[in-house]
Design an enzyme around this catalytic site. Structure first.
Site, PDB file in Angstrom:
ATOM      1  N   SER A 179       5.601   8.126   9.159  1.00 53.42           N
ATOM      2  CA  SER A 179       5.765   8.894  10.398  1.00 53.42           C
ATOM      3  C   SER A 179       5.835   7.988  11.628  1.00 53.42           C
ATOM      4  O   SER A 179       5.330   6.860  11.638  1.00 53.42           O
ATOM      5  CB  SER A 179       4.625   9.893  10.529  1.00 53.42           C
ATOM      6  OG  SER A 179       3.407   9.213  10.479  1.00 53.42           O
ATOM      7  N   LYS A 211       0.864  -1.188   0.000  1.00 49.38           N
ATOM      8  CA  LYS A 211       0.000   0.000   0.000  1.00 49.38           C
ATOM      9  C   LYS A 211       0.895   1.231   0.000  1.00 49.38           C
ATOM     10  O   LYS A 211       1.639   1.480   0.951  1.00 49.38           O
ATOM     11  CB  LYS A 211      -0.890   0.036   1.240  1.00 49.38           C
ATOM     12  CG  LYS A 211      -1.999   1.071   1.085  1.00 49.38           C
ATOM     13  CD  LYS A 211      -2.456   1.682   2.392  1.00 49.38           C
ATOM     14  CE  LYS A 211      -1.700   2.897   2.810  1.00 49.38           C
ATOM     15  NZ  LYS A 211      -1.811   4.068   1.917  1.00 49.38           N
ATOM     16  N   GLU A 259       9.295  17.454  14.264  1.00 47.38           N
ATOM     17  CA  GLU A 259       9.505  17.281  12.828  1.00 47.38           C
ATOM     18  C   GLU A 259       8.430  18.098  12.103  1.00 47.38           C
ATOM     19  O   GLU A 259       7.237  17.966  12.390  1.00 47.38           O
ATOM     20  CB  GLU A 259       9.361  15.809  12.437  1.00 47.38           C
ATOM     21  CG  GLU A 259       9.662  15.580  10.964  1.00 47.38           C
ATOM     22  CD  GLU A 259       9.419  14.150  10.488  1.00 47.38           C
ATOM     23  OE1 GLU A 259       8.342  13.603  10.763  1.00 47.38           O
ATOM     24  OE2 GLU A 259      10.309  13.596   9.820  1.00 47.38           O
ATOM     25  N   GLY A 275       4.360   8.354  14.490  1.00 50.71           N
ATOM     26  CA  GLY A 275       3.052   8.111  15.107  1.00 50.71           C
ATOM     27  C   GLY A 275       2.359   6.907  14.498  1.00 50.71           C
ATOM     28  O   GLY A 275       1.836   6.044  15.217  1.00 50.71           O
ATOM     29  N   GLU A 320      11.178   2.629   9.222  1.00 51.03           N
ATOM     30  CA  GLU A 320      12.017   3.832   9.199  1.00 51.03           C
ATOM     31  C   GLU A 320      11.062   5.002   9.338  1.00 51.03           C
ATOM     32  O   GLU A 320      10.131   5.141   8.547  1.00 51.03           O
ATOM     33  CB  GLU A 320      12.804   3.923   7.894  1.00 51.03           C
ATOM     34  CG  GLU A 320      13.858   2.831   7.738  1.00 51.03           C
ATOM     35  CD  GLU A 320      14.892   2.827   8.847  1.00 51.03           C
ATOM     36  OE1 GLU A 320      15.233   3.908   9.359  1.00 51.03           O
ATOM     37  OE2 GLU A 320      15.345   1.732   9.234  1.00 51.03           O
TER      38      GLU A 320
HETATM   39  N1  LIG Z   1      13.343   7.229   8.172  1.00 45.48           N
HETATM   40  C1  LIG Z   1      13.118   7.164   6.867  1.00 45.48           C
HETATM   41  O1  LIG Z   1      13.826   6.494   6.118  1.00 45.48           O
HETATM   42  C2  LIG Z   1      11.988   7.926   6.265  1.00 45.48           C
HETATM   43  C3  LIG Z   1      10.975   8.472   7.040  1.00 45.48           C
HETATM   44  N2  LIG Z   1       9.945   9.134   6.455  1.00 45.48           N
HETATM   45  C4  LIG Z   1       8.944   9.748   7.320  1.00 45.48           C
HETATM   46  O2  LIG Z   1       7.664   9.668   6.702  1.00 45.48           O
HETATM   47  C5  LIG Z   1       6.872  10.787   7.050  1.00 45.48           C
HETATM   48  C6  LIG Z   1       6.323  11.417   5.795  1.00 45.48           C
HETATM   49  O3  LIG Z   1       5.695  10.491   4.992  1.00 45.48           O
HETATM   50  P1  LIG Z   1       4.102  10.300   5.007  1.00 45.48           P
HETATM   51  O4  LIG Z   1       3.743   9.543   3.782  1.00 45.48           O
HETATM   52  O5  LIG Z   1       3.452  11.623   5.226  1.00 45.48           O
HETATM   53  O6  LIG Z   1       3.932   9.430   6.341  1.00 45.48           O
HETATM   54  P2  LIG Z   1       2.613   8.781   6.956  1.00 45.48           P
HETATM   55  O7  LIG Z   1       3.041   8.118   8.224  1.00 45.48           O
HETATM   56  O8  LIG Z   1       1.492   9.728   7.008  1.00 45.48           O
HETATM   57  O9  LIG Z   1       2.207   7.674   5.895  1.00 45.48           O
HETATM   58  C7  LIG Z   1       3.054   6.612   5.565  1.00 45.48           C
HETATM   59  C8  LIG Z   1       2.192   5.472   5.033  1.00 45.48           C
HETATM   60  O10 LIG Z   1       1.396   4.942   6.089  1.00 45.48           O
HETATM   61  C9  LIG Z   1       0.015   4.917   5.708  1.00 45.48           C
HETATM   62  N3  LIG Z   1      -0.813   5.053   6.896  1.00 45.48           N
HETATM   63  C10 LIG Z   1      -1.195   6.187   7.510  1.00 45.48           C
HETATM   64  N4  LIG Z   1      -1.922   5.896   8.598  1.00 45.48           N
HETATM   65  C11 LIG Z   1      -2.003   4.542   8.684  1.00 45.48           C
HETATM   66  C12 LIG Z   1      -2.594   3.607   9.592  1.00 45.48           C
HETATM   67  N5  LIG Z   1      -3.270   4.021  10.646  1.00 45.48           N
HETATM   68  N6  LIG Z   1      -2.449   2.276   9.347  1.00 45.48           N
HETATM   69  C13 LIG Z   1      -1.753   1.843   8.272  1.00 45.48           C
HETATM   70  N7  LIG Z   1      -1.158   2.671   7.383  1.00 45.48           N
HETATM   71  C14 LIG Z   1      -1.271   3.997   7.578  1.00 45.48           C
HETATM   72  C15 LIG Z   1      -0.080   6.068   4.713  1.00 45.48           C
HETATM   73  O11 LIG Z   1      -1.227   5.961   3.923  1.00 45.48           O
HETATM   74  C16 LIG Z   1       1.215   5.912   3.944  1.00 45.48           C
HETATM   75  O12 LIG Z   1       1.120   4.888   2.978  1.00 45.48           O
HETATM   76  C17 LIG Z   1       7.783  11.713   7.820  1.00 45.48           C
HETATM   77  O13 LIG Z   1       7.553  11.572   9.200  1.00 45.48           O
HETATM   78  C18 LIG Z   1       9.182  11.203   7.453  1.00 45.48           C
HETATM   79  O14 LIG Z   1      10.169  11.499   8.388  1.00 45.48           O
HETATM   80  C19 LIG Z   1       9.856   9.287   5.110  1.00 45.48           C
HETATM   81  C20 LIG Z   1      10.818   8.749   4.309  1.00 45.48           C
HETATM   82  C21 LIG Z   1      11.983   8.074   4.821  1.00 45.48           C
END
Ligand SMILES: NC(=O)C1=CN([C@@H]2O[C@H](COP(=O)(O)OP(=O)(O)OC[C@H]3O[C@@H](n4cnc5c(N)ncnc54)[C@H](O)[C@@H]3O)[C@@H](O)[C@H]2O)C=CC1
Ligand SMILES: N[C@@H](CCC(=O)O)C(=O)O
EC number: 1.2.1.88
Length: 543
Positions: free
Chosen positions: A266, A212, A425, A268, A293
């Site tokens: 993220s 997904k 962040e 959270g 990550e």
């Molecule tokens: N440490 C790393 O390598 C990286 C970390 N990130 C982190 O990702 C974040 C930004 O990316 P976003 O896409 O906005 O993150 P996000 O956490 O909002 O979404 C990531 C994925 O999780 C899904 N998702 C959201 N809520 C969910 C739930 N309750 N259950 C299952 N899946 C769920 C989203 O639809 C998406 O596919 C930032 O916090 C960034 O630091 C991004 C890239 C690399």
């Protein structure tokens, strides 16, 4: 049947194309952008051999041109998640039994397709769907994705050749089985390469995957999915679905065949997933692998010996490339008092030269942030700074969402080193700087280490070797990727394995051998040639 030990030597990193005026790649890319904008595609979910379309069509719009519709994608429901799991489990036995050579070559072929036939389209879908400029798209959707595929084949081949010792009369061997069940890959919006790596690294190991992607990355994700199919990936091995996160979690984490999650996003969301999985351990066949990550609050700390131009460039690139939407982006900087005035002057001057706008205009360094929710969140931080006494904006600060989600590259200067924008962040083009007493370097390192719950990336900028040594020691646990005299972003597969600990994730280093071990479940086999036929050991026997 295995009839040879095949070789997959260490590959070279995919060269980064320049897209300079007059180059063929620039021409091809411009053509691809134009053609994609004329197509209005309808993106299906890819489940098993089927392309699934639903009545719930969601429009895909470029973040920098929000009135333009690129196409639609088909949103699924819990029933589609179940269907994807079933398709994966159906494909499992045959996929796991396919010889390594044939499995590996599918991913190598996909890498070659991206490097040649589909390079322009991979970059163009990323530019339009995620608002990246040509260079940011090239290092992500082309080079990093190609590198992930090629390096992982090499690393997995290395793992397969790691075998236990044998002693006289016995032979020991290790089988690296895929996990029992299916792997769930949940990927973020900001890197097309991460979207591609999370499902394929697990699949390469013989696993079947439900993938997904973020709904703001669908445009490039579908392109990669089609390339995998063209490269020969059998139906059902990777199933791409578009559903709400909680719906996905509800079905997958309550399924007895759930074997692992490969997540980037993220902190959270990852914490919620971990809790859900932890509460369900009784229903699973094995303990699921949990790899994530997550967020970052990445630092740049300068020593009084720092070269000002090196520092200013590290901040400009580190904080503002791709609008600061990198988990590795520099978002807090500690500047010594002796060079502070010069640094601020040069930083402000440089930022004022950064052009902002659409991705089709190649002179723009800055494009839009990903969506309205993100825009509003970042704008709220900026508004708060305007109200607070301990922080002020020294450049940028304008936000305008009339045509696209544009936020000027913004620098905030704070007098309180624990001000909210030094800790949280923000995930946008916002850098906060704190000026410290040049003679309090060691105390400042302590501050850097204790200010945020994250530990992803960080940089020390210094010419004094003792300062570099001290920072490297004192910030040992503050970053999983530590840079000396460079920006804290732009990790390259095979060169700087990427990931952090603390609130930044499980530090399983994407695109490295460490990560691949998580998708394998080893079985040790011992064979005894002349087995014992009497339980009595020699010491029990009388003379
Ligand atoms: N440490 C790393 O390598 C990286 C970390 N990130 C982190 O990702 C974040 C930004 O990316 P976003 O896409 O906005 O993150 P996000 O956490 O909002 O979404 C990531 C994925 O999780 C899904 N998702 C959201 N809520 C969910 C739930 N309750 N259950 C299952 N899946 C769920 C989203 O639809 C998406 O596919 C930032 O916090 C960034 O630091 C991004 C890239 C690399
Ligand atoms: N690999 C990226 C970080 C990944 C991300 O920000 O999502 C970098 O080092 O810039």
């Amino acid at each position: 049947m295995k009839i040879g030990n095949f070789s997959y030597p260490l590959p070279a990193n995919e060269p980064v194309l320049s897209y300079a005026p007059g180059t063929k790649e620039r021409d091809d890319l411009k053509k691809a952008l134009k053609s994609l904008k004329g197509k209005k595609i309808d993106v299906p979910m890819y489940i098993g051999s089927e392309e699934i379309r639903t009545d719930d069509k969601i429009e895909i719009r470029p973040p920098h041109e929000k009135k333009f519709v690129l196409g639609t994608y088909n949103q699924g429901t819990a029933a589609d998640v179940k269907k994807a799991i079933n398709a994966a489990l159906k494909a499992k036995e045959k996929w796991a039994a396919l010889s390594w050579g044939n499995r590996a070559n599918i991913f190598l072929k996909a890498a070659d397709l991206i490097a040649t036939k589909y390079r322009a389209e991979m970059c163009a879908t990323t530019m339009l769907g995620q608002s990246k400029n040509a260079f940011q798209a090239e290092i992500d959707a082309a080079c990093e994705l190609i590198d992930f595929l090629r390096f992982n084949v090499h690393f997995l081949n290395e793992i397969y050749s790691q075998q236990p010792v044998s002693s006289a009369g016995i032979h020991n061997r290790m089988e690296y089985r895929p996990l029992e069940g299916f792997v769930l890959a949940v990927t973020p919006f900001n890197f097309t390469a991460i979207g591609g790596n999370l499902p394929t690294s697990a699949a390469m190991c013989g696993n079947v995957v439900v993938w997904k992607c973020a709904n703001t990355q669908v445009f490039s994700a579908q392109m990669f999915m089609r390339i995998l199919k063209e490269a020969g990936l059998p139906d059902g091995v990777v199933n791409l679905i578009f559903v709400d996160g909680p719906v996905l979690g509800d079905v997958c984490f309550n399924h007895p065949d759930f074997a692992g999650i490969h997540f980037t996003g993220s902190t959270g969301v990852f914490n919620t997933m971990w809790k859900h999985i932890g509460e369900n351990t009784k229903i699973y066949k094995s303990y699921p692998r949990i790899v994530g990550e997550t967020g970052g609050k990445d630092f740049v700390v300068a020593h009084k010996s720092a070269d000002v131009d090196v520092l200013v460039t590290a901040l400009c690139r580190g904080a503002f490339e791709y609008q600061g939407q990198k988990c590795s982006a520099a978002s807090r900087a500690y500047i010594p008092s002796n060079i502070a005035a010069e640094v601020k002057k040069k930083l402000v001057a440089e930022i004022k030269t950064m052009k902002m706008g659409t991705v089709e205009d190649f002179s723009n360094f800055i494009n839009a942030v990903i969506d309205e929710k993100s825009f509003d969140k970042i704008e709220e931080y900026i508004k708060q700074v305007k109200r607070d006494k301990e922080a002020k904006i020294i450049v940028g600060g304008k936000c305008d969402k009339s045509n696209g989600y544009f936020i000027e590259p913004t620098v905030i200067e704070v007098t309180n080193p624990k001000y909210v924008t030094m800790c949280n962040e923000i995930f946008g083009p916002v850098l906060t700087i704190y000026i410290y007493d040049e003679n309090k370097f060691e105390e400042t390192l302590k501050l850097v280490d204790t200010t945020s719950p994250y530990a992803l990336t960080g940089s020390i900028i210094a010419q004094d070797r003792n300062a570099v040594e001290l920072a490297t020691q004192k910030l040992k646990n503050s970053a999983g990727n530590f840079y000396i005299n460079d920006k804290p972003t732009g990790a390259v597969v095979g060169q700087q394995p990427f990931g952090g600990a603390r609130g930044s994730g499980t530090n399983d280093k994407a695109g490295s051998i460490i990560n691949l071990y998580r998708w394998l479940s080893a079985r040790t086999i011992k064979e005894t040639f002349i087995p014992a036929t009497d339980y009595r050991y020699a010491f029990l026997k009388e003379k």
